[in-house]
Design a protein around this motif. Structure first.
Motif, mmCIF file in Angstrom:
data_model
loop_
_atom_site.group_PDB
_atom_site.id
_atom_site.type_symbol
_atom_site.label_atom_id
_atom_site.label_comp_id
_atom_site.label_asym_id
_atom_site.label_seq_id
_atom_site.Cartn_x
_atom_site.Cartn_y
_atom_site.Cartn_z
ATOM 1 N N ILE A 26 3.945 3.551 8.698
ATOM 2 C CA ILE A 26 3.510 2.475 9.594
ATOM 3 C C ILE A 26 2.602 3.032 10.692
ATOM 4 C CG2 ILE A 26 4.323 0.824 11.339
ATOM 5 C CD1 ILE A 26 6.884 0.524 9.535
ATOM 6 N N GLN A 27 2.994 4.163 11.261
ATOM 7 C CA GLN A 27 2.199 4.749 12.340
ATOM 8 C C GLN A 27 0.820 5.192 11.838
ATOM 9 O OE1 GLN A 27 5.004 7.713 13.706
ATOM 10 N NE2 GLN A 27 6.017 6.281 15.112
ATOM 11 N N ARG A 28 0.776 5.738 10.617
ATOM 12 C CA ARG A 28 -0.530 6.117 10.051
ATOM 13 C C ARG A 28 -1.385 4.884 9.785
ATOM 14 N NH1 ARG A 28 2.756 9.758 7.056
ATOM 15 N NH2 ARG A 28 2.625 8.442 5.187
ATOM 16 N N ARG A 29 -0.739 3.796 9.341
ATOM 17 C CA ARG A 29 -1.491 2.578 9.030
ATOM 18 C C ARG A 29 -2.012 1.916 10.308
ATOM 19 N NH1 ARG A 29 -0.628 0.922 3.802
ATOM 20 N NH2 ARG A 29 0.258 3.017 3.664
ATOM 21 N N ARG A 30 -1.287 2.058 11.419
ATOM 22 C CA ARG A 30 -1.790 1.532 12.695
ATOM 23 C C ARG A 30 -3.072 2.275 13.104
ATOM 24 N NH1 ARG A 30 1.454 -2.145 15.047
ATOM 25 N NH2 ARG A 30 3.736 -1.949 14.927
ATOM 26 N N GLY A 35 0.803 -1.211 0.000
ATOM 27 C CA GLY A 35 0.000 0.000 0.000
ATOM 28 C C GLY A 35 0.834 1.259 0.000
ATOM 29 N N LEU A 36 2.041 1.182 -0.572
ATOM 30 C CA LEU A 36 2.910 2.351 -0.668
ATOM 31 C C LEU A 36 2.657 3.072 -1.986
ATOM 32 C CD1 LEU A 36 6.251 0.776 0.654
ATOM 33 C CD2 LEU A 36 4.480 1.995 1.956
ATOM 34 N N ASP A 37 3.147 4.284 -2.072
ATOM 35 C CA ASP A 37 2.948 5.106 -3.262
ATOM 36 C C ASP A 37 3.886 4.636 -4.371
ATOM 37 O OD1 ASP A 37 2.603 7.027 -5.198
ATOM 38 O OD2 ASP A 37 2.825 8.737 -3.828
ATOM 39 N N GLN A 93 18.814 4.635 7.257
ATOM 40 C CA GLN A 93 18.262 5.835 7.879
ATOM 41 C C GLN A 93 17.172 6.461 6.999
ATOM 42 O OE1 GLN A 93 21.764 8.210 8.446
ATOM 43 N NE2 GLN A 93 22.615 6.865 10.021
ATOM 44 N N GLU A 94 17.432 6.528 5.699
ATOM 45 C CA GLU A 94 16.459 7.130 4.783
ATOM 46 C C GLU A 94 15.176 6.303 4.725
ATOM 47 O OE1 GLU A 94 18.444 7.424 1.066
ATOM 48 O OE2 GLU A 94 19.928 8.893 1.759
ATOM 49 N N PHE A 95 15.326 4.992 4.677
ATOM 50 C CA PHE A 95 14.149 4.127 4.589
ATOM 51 C C PHE A 95 13.327 4.210 5.873
ATOM 52 C CE2 PHE A 95 11.908 0.005 4.622
ATOM 53 C CZ PHE A 95 11.246 0.112 3.407
ATOM 54 N N ALA A 96 14.010 4.265 7.021
ATOM 55 C CA ALA A 96 13.294 4.394 8.288
ATOM 56 C C ALA A 96 12.520 5.713 8.347
ATOM 57 C CB ALA A 96 14.279 4.304 9.456
ATOM 58 N N ALA A 97 13.159 6.787 7.881
ATOM 59 C CA ALA A 97 12.483 8.094 7.889
ATOM 60 C C ALA A 97 11.254 8.078 6.992
ATOM 61 C CB ALA A 97 13.466 9.183 7.447
ATOM 62 N N TYR A 98 11.295 7.278 5.923
ATOM 63 C CA TYR A 98 10.156 7.159 5.009
ATOM 64 C C TYR A 98 9.065 6.251 5.591
ATOM 65 C CZ TYR A 98 7.565 5.914 0.742
ATOM 66 O OH TYR A 98 6.582 5.702 -0.194
ATOM 67 N N MET A 99 9.472 5.089 6.133
ATOM 68 C CA MET A 99 8.509 4.048 6.479
ATOM 69 C C MET A 99 7.849 4.218 7.836
ATOM 70 S SD MET A 99 7.763 1.828 4.182
ATOM 71 C CE MET A 99 6.858 0.755 5.297
ATOM 72 N N ILE A 100 8.587 4.654 8.852
ATOM 73 C CA ILE A 100 8.006 4.691 10.203
ATOM 74 C C ILE A 100 6.752 5.557 10.255
ATOM 75 C CG2 ILE A 100 8.397 5.374 12.598
ATOM 76 C CD1 ILE A 100 9.775 2.752 11.868
ATOM 77 N N PRO A 101 6.738 6.766 9.653
ATOM 78 C CA PRO A 101 5.482 7.534 9.663
ATOM 79 C C PRO A 101 4.345 6.820 8.928
ATOM 80 C CG PRO A 101 7.346 8.954 9.136
ATOM 81 C CD PRO A 101 7.851 7.551 9.093
#
Length: 422
Positions: free
Chosen positions: A203-207, A155-157, A193-201
């Motif tokens: 993931i939090q929105r999807r929760r 479900g990513l862009d 670091q870049e992937f974490a900055a992209y994915m963690i937000p």
């Protein structure tokens, strides 16, 4: 390390093929033959590991029925770029995490929820070149298809495809950085670091607002009271993009390179699409996307050619083991009809090739790769029924850790706007 393997002769060890040499990168298969025959266990100083090349040894390491091997090597090999992943876990911790992620990659959910995603992405890519009469199957399809599928599943862009592709390319370079290039290592750590900055937000929105995608399923899944943390999910998504992208990318390119080099087998697959499974299985054996996987010894181990001490890294040469003369008849010949490779079990832990590993760490995405290959090859053959290599072009593989064609220009007579299948 306290002991060295008891190699056949000292001179033999000094003349063993070097997996970091340009000659090896150009054609590893001749080197693999030499290793299997004369140096099945090599202490390789540059990678600080022990190289094994025979089927029986690699199979034993992967199955690990006696608990002699661990995946502790992933602490330094993949954690710097992915974070801590399921590959590093063992025992109940591994079983629970695998149970959390596995359902999406099994038959029913994969077929019902994600097969339409796979079919649609294949069709959209092929529509871009189906009327042109020519394309580069690597650039136009193979490198794009699996990344778009995984992004869609999560479900990513998909507009971020170029970023995903750049990230997984950097990760694969890190994993294959056998010579220890510091620039490659630094780029890999930046990618984490870049992937974490992209994915963690995300993931939090999807929760907060789960949808009908794989990422939401990972956010809400629970087994024995255990749920995946944000970091667990981010690491798994990073691993999925890299492992699922790189391997399927190279597998699809290699299937066509192999079939185009054997026109009679290509014709057979074109006429009987049930042979796609056999073509994929034989490609995994003959030209596997991943040529080496590492493990760590938990105890001192006897293998062909000598002893490996406890705490040592073992580099399992899949590309060598899958062409072992003691396991396969005429192993350097591509043959989708061979009788010593079982197509029906090729994508399960009972596989009789080693491209997906074996045992408890058998590739969780094997059935996804199979579904992608079946859909992709079917639709490509429908769109290009007379596909052939561009005049004068001879396919060649590149890579050491992972390996496959980097270009595959083809010609074909354009057909209708839509494939008959899918």
């Amino acid at each position: 390390m306290t002991t060295a393997p008891q190699e056949p002769t000292a001179s033999h060890a000094s003349s063993s093929p070097d997996i970091l040499s340009p000659a090896f990168a150009a054609d590893p298969y001749g080197a693999y033959r030499t290793m299997r025959a004369h140096a099945p266990l090599i202490r390789h100083e540059a990678t600080d590991s022990y190289l094994i090349s025979r089927y029986e040894d690699v199979e034993r390491v992967f199955r690990d029925k006696a608990g002699e091997f661990t995946t502790d090597n992933y602490d330094w090999q993949i954690e710097p770029v992915h974070g801590r992943t399921i590959l590093q876990l063992s025992g109940r911790e591994h079983a629970v995490r695998r149970a959390l992620v596995a359902p999406a990659f099994r038959g029913r959910e994969l077929q019902e929820k994600f097969l339409p995603v796979i079919e649609r992405n294949a069709r959209e890519l092929i529509d871009a070149f189906r009327h042109s009469g020519e394309t580069d199957l690597v650039e136009a399809f193979a490198t794009r298809f699996p990344v778009l599928v995984i992004a869609d599943m999560l479900g990513l862009d998909k507009a971020d495809h170029d970023r995903f592709h750049a990230w997984y390319t950097t990760v694969i370079a890190f994993l294959g950085n056998l010579a220890g290039d510091p620039d490659v290592a630094a780029a890999g750590e930046r990618t984490r670091q870049e992937f974490a900055a992209y994915m963690i937000p995300v993931i939090q929105r999807r929760r907060s607002a789960p949808g009908d995608d794989l990422l939401s399923a990972l956010c809400t899944a629970e087994v024995d009271g255990v749920r995946m943390s944000d970091e667990d999910i981010k690491a798994f998504c990073s691993l999925l993009l890299a492992a699922g992208g790189e391997t399927t990318d190279k597998a699809i390119a290699s299937i066509f390179a192999n079939l185009l080099g054997h026109p009679e087998q290509l014709a057979a697959v074109r006429e009987d699409r049930s042979l796609i499974d056999r073509a994929f299985a034989e490609t995994l054996r003959f030209t596997p996307p991943v040529h080496m996987i590492m493990r760590q010894t938990a105890v001192e181990v006897e293998l062909s050619g000598g002893t490996v001490p406890a705490g040592a890294t073992v580099t399992c040469l899949i590309g060598a083991a899958n062409r072992d003369e003691s396991r396969y008849r005429d192993p350097d010949r591509f043959d989708i009809f061979r009788t010593d490779l079982t197509g029906t079990t090729a994508f399960s832990a009972a596989a009789d090739h080693l491209a997906f590993a074996l045992g408890r760490h058998f590739c969780v995405g094997a059935l996804l790769a199979r579904a992608e290959v079946e859909a992709g090859v079917n639709q490509l053959l429908d769109a290009m029924p007379d596909v052939r290599l561009a005049d004068g072009y001879v396919p060649s593989e590149q890579g050491v850790f992972t390996r496959g064609p980097t270009s595959l220009p083809v010609r074909f007579t354009p057909v209708g706007a839509r494939p008959d299948r899918g």
